[in-house]
Design an enzyme around this catalytic site. Structure first.
Site, short mmCIF file in Angstrom:
data_model
loop_
_atom_site.label_atom_id
_atom_site.label_comp_id
_atom_site.label_asym_id
_atom_site.label_seq_id
_atom_site.Cartn_x
_atom_site.Cartn_y
_atom_site.Cartn_z
N ARG A 8 0.87 -1.15 -0.08
CA ARG A 8 -0.14 -0.16 0.03
C ARG A 8 0.99 1.31 0.03
O ARG A 8 0.27 2.40 -0.42
CB ARG A 8 -0.93 0.01 1.23
CG ARG A 8 -1.89 -0.85 0.98
CD ARG A 8 -2.96 -1.17 1.99
NE ARG A 8 -2.56 -2.57 2.66
CZ ARG A 8 -2.75 -2.92 4.12
NH1 ARG A 8 -3.54 -2.10 4.65
NH2 ARG A 8 -2.41 -3.91 4.42
N GLU A 59 2.28 -7.21 12.47
CA GLU A 59 1.22 -7.38 13.35
C GLU A 59 0.49 -8.62 13.16
O GLU A 59 0.13 -9.47 14.18
CB GLU A 59 0.25 -6.26 13.18
CG GLU A 59 -0.71 -6.60 14.31
CD GLU A 59 -2.01 -5.49 14.40
OE1 GLU A 59 -2.14 -4.74 13.41
OE2 GLU A 59 -2.67 -5.11 15.40
#
Ligand SMILES: O=P(O)(O)OC[C@H]1O[C@H](OP(=O)(O)OP(=O)(O)O)[C@H](O)[C@@H]1O
Ligand SMILES: Nc1ncnc2[nH]cnc12
Length: 178
Positions: free
Chosen positions: A65, A102
């Site tokens: 992204r 994460e």
């Protein structure tokens, strides 16, 4: 409405994606709205130019992204764009760093010679969570002889303390709550 409130109002919030316990924050609704996208880019350019006394020479965007933001920002600043890609996707000689993020682990690569010795770099990505991705990018910049001026994101999850792992200052527009 401030830029920050406007951009925050458009963020998608998806509990338990891509796995249970993770709340996924989706920037794509911002990109679908051309006024919001322009607001986002202008906000980031203004931030970069007013916060860093040295003008950045290289914008380093993170797979995937960060690739949607980095080239636009680089062109507006007259800087180079350099991609950091997931492992095995870049041709030629590459520098490699493994990292934890994460919701899993990964490998980042940068093409050897993409950054010149001493060049001033800004890292750009959509979001910082644990900081694993951004700190791996910082390591690649250091291995290449570059200097990271700042790490810049749309969204920060400061309760995960990712920014504390970085070797330089960081900035995010929207702060997510725990
Ligand atoms: O701070 P961290 O814990 O490292 O997490 C943040 C990173 O995770 C996401 O990318 P992801 O690896 O999911 O890749 P994608 O952009 O290809 O979906 C996001 O775009 C950041 O790059
Ligand atoms: N919570 C989250 N939302 C979107 N992208 C992420 N990457 C890592 N954590 C994320």
């Amino acid at each position: 409405m401030s830029d920050v409130t406007y951009l925050k109002s458009l963020l998608g919030v998806h509990p338990d994606f891509p796995k249970k316990g993770v709340t996924f924050l989706d920037i794509f609704p911002i990109l679908r709205d051309p006024v919001a996208f322009e607001t986002l880019i202008t906000h980031l350019i203004h931030h970069i130019l007013t916060t860093n006394k040295d003008r950045p020479e290289v914008i380093v965007g993170l797979d995937a992204r960060g690739f949607l933001l980095g080239p636009i920002i680089a062109m507006r600043l007259g800087a180079a764009f350099v991609p950091v890609r997931k492992g095995g996707k870049l041709p030629g000689n590459v520098e490699v760093v493994k990292y934890e993020k994460e919701y899993g682990h990964d490998e980042f690569e940068m093409q050897a010679g993409a950054i010149q010795q001493g060049q001033k770099c800004i890292v750009i990505d959509d979001l910082i969570a644990t900081g694993g991705s951004a700190s791996a990018a910082g390591e690649l910049i250091k291995k290449s002889g570059g200097v990271t001026l700042e790490y810049v994101f749309i969204v920060g999850l400061p309760f995960l303390n990712g920014h504390k792992r970085l070797d330089g200052p960081s900035y995010w527009i929207v702060e997510a709550e725990d």
